[in-house]
Enzyme design. Structure first.
Site, PDB file in Angstrom:
ATOM      1  N   ASP A 202       8.455 117.387  42.360  1.00  7.26           N
ATOM      2  CA  ASP A 202       9.232 116.241  41.882  1.00  7.26           C
ATOM      3  C   ASP A 202       8.272 115.110  41.532  1.00  7.26           C
ATOM      4  OD1 ASP A 202      11.562 114.848  41.227  1.00  7.26           O
ATOM      5  OD2 ASP A 202      11.787 114.030  43.241  1.00  7.26           O
ATOM      6  N   ASP A 219       5.829 111.985  48.952  1.00  8.11           N
ATOM      7  CA  ASP A 219       7.134 112.647  48.989  1.00  8.11           C
ATOM      8  C   ASP A 219       7.115 114.060  48.420  1.00  8.11           C
ATOM      9  OD1 ASP A 219       9.753 113.192  49.431  1.00  8.11           O
ATOM     10  OD2 ASP A 219      10.547 111.794  47.949  1.00  8.11           O
TER      11      ASP A 219
END
Length: 328
Positions: A202, A219
């Site tokens: 992502d 993340d």
């Protein structure tokens, strides 16, 4: 009886007690950060430093998948690749308090990268090339792959079966999705044999923090197996000429540390299409979390689904366009 919201009991006191249980004394100050899938907070400690506490959405990932993500981040950090990895506390990176699993991270400041700057893109390309060199060493055992089933068939089936699509748009949506699936399949066939490696998964600009020393990648919650170009295509924007210049800069940096198979360029619009369908399905699956209707007011309206169908039709046309090329 409807289940309570997933974070109903994650009160400020619960958050501070969880951090305290890991051996850090908070001074009471806390700030919620921009995250919806999980809940993420910056918490200040008694020594006036701060850390990041990430509380995982109940039921999303099994412990083994979370720990596998953590090991990947630590593996990258050990090679001095600028990924923000979880803190190892009492020989573990995953902790539990009051029924919530959480991890703690060092706070790393930064701003979004300037993706219109070609030097920035070359810099990012070098680091993602290094990340992928490590990601190719072994596969994930507990995390899924980016594929047509999980990113297209399953989310489109979910929104249809749970009546998110207005009745007058259902058949149109079904037909458009079936059409783009066939085009995405042809794109994969055109790409040929593409490696599937451990990815960030992502890697949009919001998950990159830029400082004077360069980028930090954050993340890895969506880390999966997939084609390397998945971590690159989201940096490309604008008209075709602009995207070709951007792509050329990224791949020039990437190839300083890793090979890049040119066949993957056939997957750029295919992966964009999969992400669009997956995103709509993700919002639908989370619609019973009160944070989602409050934050995504545009979703689940007649106008949203009309625009979504139009965007998928435009993607069908984009999938038939000539591939982007690397400039000489």
């Amino acid at each position: 009886m409807q289940s309570p919201p997933p974070y109903a009991n994650l009160t400020p006191d619960c958050i501070l007690d969880a951090i305290d249980s890991a051996g850090f004394r908070c001074d009471g100050r806390m700030q919620a950060l921009n995250s919806y899938e999980n809940r993420v907070y910056q918490a200040w400690l008694e020594d006036d430093t701060s850390l990041i506490a990430k509380f995982y959405r109940p039921g999303r990932w099994p412990d083994a998948a979370i720990l596998e993500e953590h090991r990947f981040a630590l593996e990258l950090a050990e090679r001095e690749i600028p990924v923000v990895a979880p803190l190892v506390i009492r020989d573990s990176t995953l902790h539990e308090h009051a029924g919530y699993r959480f991890a703690l991270y060092p706070r790393r400041p930064g701003r979004s990268p300037e993706l219109e700057d070609l030097d920035t893109l070359r810099w990012l390309g070098r680091f993602i090339g290094r990340i992928h060199a490590v990601g190719a060493l072994r596969p994930f055992a507990h995390r899924p792959a980016i594929d047509i089933d999980s990113f297209c068939r399953e989310p489109s089936r979910f929104v249809l079966e749970h009546n998110f699509i207005p009745a007058d748009l259902r058949e149109t949506y079904r037909s458009v999705v079936a059409d783009v699936i066939e085009r995405v399949k042809r794109a994969y066939e055109r790409a040929g044999s593409v490696p599937s490696i451990r990815l960030h998964g992502d890697c949009h600009a919001g998950n990159i923090l830029w400082t004077g020393e360069g980028p930090h990648f954050v993340d890895l919650d969506d880390a999966r197996m997939g084609p390397p170009v998945q971590d690159i295509w989201m940096w490309l924007s604008g008209e075709r000429d602009a995207m070709q210049s951007q792509l050329t800069a990224v791949i020039a940096g990437y190839r300083e540390f890793n090979d890049f198979g040119i066949g993957q360029l056939a997957l750029i619009e295919a992966l964009r299409t999969l992400r669009m369908i997956h995103y709509a399905g993700w919002l639908a699956r989370r619609w019973d979390d009160p944070a989602f209707p409050a934050a995504f007011t545009f979703f689940n309206t007649q106008h949203y689904w009309q625009d979504h169908i139009l965007a998928l039709r435009e993607q069908a046309a984009a999938l038939d366009e000539p591939l982007l090329e690397l400039e000489r």
